[in-house]
Design a protein around this motif. Structure first.
Motif, short mmCIF file in Angstrom:
data_model
loop_
_atom_site.label_atom_id
_atom_site.label_comp_id
_atom_site.label_asym_id
_atom_site.label_seq_id
_atom_site.Cartn_x
_atom_site.Cartn_y
_atom_site.Cartn_z
N PHE A 117 1.03 -1.14 -0.03
CA PHE A 117 -0.17 -0.11 0.07
C PHE A 117 0.90 1.24 0.04
O PHE A 117 1.76 1.61 0.95
CB PHE A 117 -0.95 0.00 1.16
N PRO A 138 -4.19 4.57 6.57
CA PRO A 138 -4.46 3.29 5.76
C PRO A 138 -5.26 2.20 6.01
O PRO A 138 -6.27 1.78 5.62
CB PRO A 138 -3.13 2.79 5.36
N LEU A 146 -1.44 -5.09 5.63
CA LEU A 146 -0.74 -3.95 4.68
C LEU A 146 0.62 -3.80 4.94
O LEU A 146 1.15 -3.55 5.97
CB LEU A 146 -1.45 -2.71 4.51
N THR A 205 3.12 -1.09 3.97
CA THR A 205 2.79 0.11 3.72
C THR A 205 4.19 1.19 3.36
O THR A 205 5.26 0.97 4.28
CB THR A 205 2.08 0.87 4.85
N ARG A 241 4.89 5.33 2.69
CA ARG A 241 4.41 6.65 2.67
C ARG A 241 5.29 7.54 2.47
O ARG A 241 6.58 7.41 2.94
CB ARG A 241 3.82 6.79 4.22
#
Length: 718
Positions: free
Chosen positions: A546, A556, A567, A569, A571
């Motif tokens: 993600f 999220p 997930l 993740t 960012r």
């Protein structure tokens, strides 16, 4: 019959394991040795055909040896066979009335403690046989007589036993192709061959005519109350072991799930057939079942064929049994008995604070008897469960704003009312109290205790604010509504997702909010998720990569309703994905993509943008926005292709359009990574675009780039 190429070889492997174990269990139970083979054949064929598990293998089990030995001594073998038949009938009835699930309520600590106690008793008894003597009437007598037996041990018999145990120990360390021969079979063959080669003086087994010399079961003599108790004991113990074995093997194969009630009925029919033919009681056996699965079995035909092979062996090759020394079988039982004391089981029960259950059951089985030990373990389990119901904790903490925060945790029943009342009365009169009820149940007595304390506290000038974290038991009772069977009204969502500024403790200093948040996690959330995190501590297996913006308004796990471990993740500012080999380079995003696709093997990569993205706004407003921010300026160059796709419209009203275009561009950039391109084309990986509209709290799916979307230059990566 497509599975026959798997089931046929698996059945042969299980057959080679079943024969020596069945003979040894019959020996330990004091039954005719042929009874072990009859039970193995009946369990394999009948329970395999009629049972509800595709991979479980049934046969005589070591856990019932003590019960069978006692029945044989008290009533004789033929009467024991009738008890086995009646026990099978009880199992059929229990299966018909869908009672199988009730057996799973027995604590595994009690089951493991029972098996360990039985294993120790078998090992102590058969150790006397290995040493050339005879087992005594109890485990304590066997232990007391052991030193004298060692002093008078017989040389050849001891040597056979030592050789058997040595082979069993060494066999596990040999190469895999040698271990294709089961260790029990290899040990007995080597012991028999050595004894024959050197002409050792050992005790021989004779099965001549034992299989065909059938005699009908007879009625047991004595008090029918005790006989009925024996029938129930055999039925419940054999049924419980079968069902627990069935559940234990569920996670070891990919075939159909088991029907526990059908399995229990199938075990009952198998016991009736085994008893009628002069065999031992049968149950699902974990050793044979795991061997069956590891050998590649797919269906119940492996168990059925294994029973056929045992039957053919008993009828055609039973004469070969006389080559096996009795002391070798006894040594095999000593080894198996010791192996039932599993350190893995002890660690598991220790992790759940159930070691007392394990020890009490094991000690009771050894010193008193099987039924008494199991009942002692079940009684202690009930007492511990009752004790947990009385365990109520009240944590009190003075807030910086002068309020007193108290949290009540546990199950609020009448049993915990004395302790709860004592703790609440320690709260100073007149205090402003925030009371959190972190409970899973509240009965009327507990409600009365809390409500009476609240009324008294408010009458003395204090205030009480009650917050129920999981349900509305207190609120319903206080309003006079029925608490049962009416369902509690839907409760507002928990507090964890609320911003700090929207919480009751918003006056807390900013620098303390993180630590206060961690404390709240420990109190409220950690107890609910601890078991999940315990499983995740071994390794992570996320299904999604993600990629989203670093914007503080994007959560999220909140907008996807996902949990821990779902997930993987990434960012960053603008949810950008630099093209492979682009300049300026960025190893952070590329490393996450590489790890997710090559190690974690995720199924989906999602790029999630959002409305009002500051990074896209900076691109729209031009270089002046990033003046004095050189690193941000370099990073936003990766967004230039998205800006180019917007065309000539460069005003603030087109910001959200740019945010959506940016999601599509980053999905396109992902395809520049060889591994991503390869897996997408092979259908093993899917790319998804999402857009979160902050104002409306809506998540939208961004469609892939089409001709209707403004064209983006064909070579966007630099």
């Amino acid at each position: 019959m497509r599975t026959l190429r798997y089931d046929l070889p698996a059945s042969l492997v299980v057959f080679l394991v079943a024969v020596p174990l069945s003979l040894g269990i019959a020996l330990a139970a004091g039954a005719p040795l042929a009874a072990g083979l009859i039970a193995a054949a009946a369990g394999g064929i009948v329970a395999g055909l009629l049972g509800g598990s595709p991979v479980q293998v049934s046969g005589p089990t070591a856990s019932l040896t003590l019960v069978i030995a006692g029945l044989v001594q008290t009533h004789g073998w033929r009467a024991t066979c009738l008890i086995t038949i009646m026990a099978g009938g009880v199992q059929v009835l229990l299966g018909a009335f869908k009672a199988a699930r009730a057996a799973l309520a027995v604590s595994p600590a009690v089951v493991h403690g029972m098996l360990a106690g039985v294993g120790i008793i078998i090992a102590l008894a058969q150790l006397h046989v290995v040493l050339g003597g005879s087992p005594q009437h109890s485990a304590w007598a066997n232990l007391v007589q052991l030193p004298g037996q060692i002093m008078n041990m017989h040389g050849h018999k001891v040597m056979v036993g030592v050789l058997t145990v040595t082979v069993l120990l060494v066999w596990e360390r040999l190469p895999k192709h040698i271990k294709a021969v089961p260790a029990p079979l290899a040990a007995l063959l080597m012991a028999a061959g050595t004894a024959w080669l050197f002409n050792w003086n050992v005790t021989r087994i004779d099965l001549s005519g034992a299989i065909t010399a059938w005699a009908p079961p007879e009625l047991p003599h004595g008090d029918w109350q005790y006989i009925a108790g024996a029938v129930l004991l055999v039925a419940l113990l054999a049924g419980a072991e079968s069902l627990l074995c069935c559940v234990a093997t569920e996670g070891m194969h990919a075939g159909p799930r088991s029907d526990l009630d059908k399995e229990l009925s199938g075990q009952g029919v198998a016991n009736m057939v085994s008893g009628a033919l002069g065999g031992l009681p049968v149950a699902g056996v974990i050793v044979r079942s795991t061997t069956n699965i590891r050998a590649g079995a797919r269906t119940q035909w492996s168990a059925v064929l294994h029973g056929v092979w045992v039957l053919l062996f008993a009828l055609c090759l039973g004469w070969t049994i006389r080559l096996i020394p009795m002391e070798a079988l006894a040594a095999l039982l000593v080894f198996i008995g010791i192996r039932t004391i599993s350190l893995g089981h002890v660690r598991k029960v220790h992790g759940h604070n159930e070691v007392p259950l394990y020890l009490v059951t094991m000690t009771g089985v050894i010193l008193v008897g099987l039924a008494e030990g199991v009942l002692a373990g079940l009684a202690l389990a009930a007492l511990l469960a009752l004790r947990r119901l009385t365990r109520v904790t009240v944590d009190k903490r003075q807030e910086p704003n002068g309020r007193l925060h108290a949290t009540v945790s546990g199950s609020l029943t009448f049993l915990g009312v004395p302790g709860l009342t004592q703790e609440l009365r320690t709260i100073p009169p007149g205090a402003t109290v925030d009371l959190d009820l972190n409970i899973d149940f509240m009965d009327h007595a507990a409600f009365e205790a809390i409500h009476s304390w609240r009324l008294d506290h408010e009458r003395l000038g204090g205030t009480v604010s009650i917050d129920e974290l999981h349900d509305e038991w207190y609120a319903l009772a206080a309003s006079g509504a029925r608490m049962f069977p009416a369902k509690s009204p839907p409760k507002a969502a928990g507090h964890w997702w609320l911003p700090w500024t929207h919480r009751r403790s918003s006056a807390t200093a900013v620098e303390c909010r993180l630590t206060r948040g961690a404390d709240e996690f420990h109190r409220r959330t950690a107890p609910l998720l601890r078991s999940i995190f315990t499983e995740l501590a071994v390794k992570q297996q996320p299904t999604h990569l993600f990629i989203t913006c670093a914007d503080s308004r994007i959560m999220p796990s909140l907008i996807t309703s996902s949990g821990p471990g779902d997930l993987f993740t990434v960012r960053n500012i603008g949810n950008l994905v630099p093209c492979a080999g682009s300049e300026p380079g960025d190893d952070s995003v590329a490393a996450a993509i590489e790890y997710a696709t090559r190690v974690l093997n995720v199924h989906t990569i999602t790029v999630c943008g959002h409305s009002g993205c500051g990074a896209m706004g900076a691109l729209l407003n031009g270089p002046a926005t990033t003046a004095g921010l050189p690193q941000l300026e370099r990073w936003l160059r990766h967004g230039d292709p998205s800006l180019a796709g917007l065309g000539g419209i460069r005003d603030q009203s087109s910001l959200d359009t740019l945010c959506r275009l940016n999601v599509q561009q980053q999905l396109r950039n992902l395809m520049t990574y060889d591994r991503v391109d390869e897996q997408v084309r092979a259908g093993r990986l899917k790319l998804v675009g999402l857009f979160f509209d902050i104002g409306s709290a809506r998540v939208e799916v961004v469609p892939p780039m089409t001709a209707a979307v403004p064209a983006i230059p064909p070579e966007p990566c630099r």
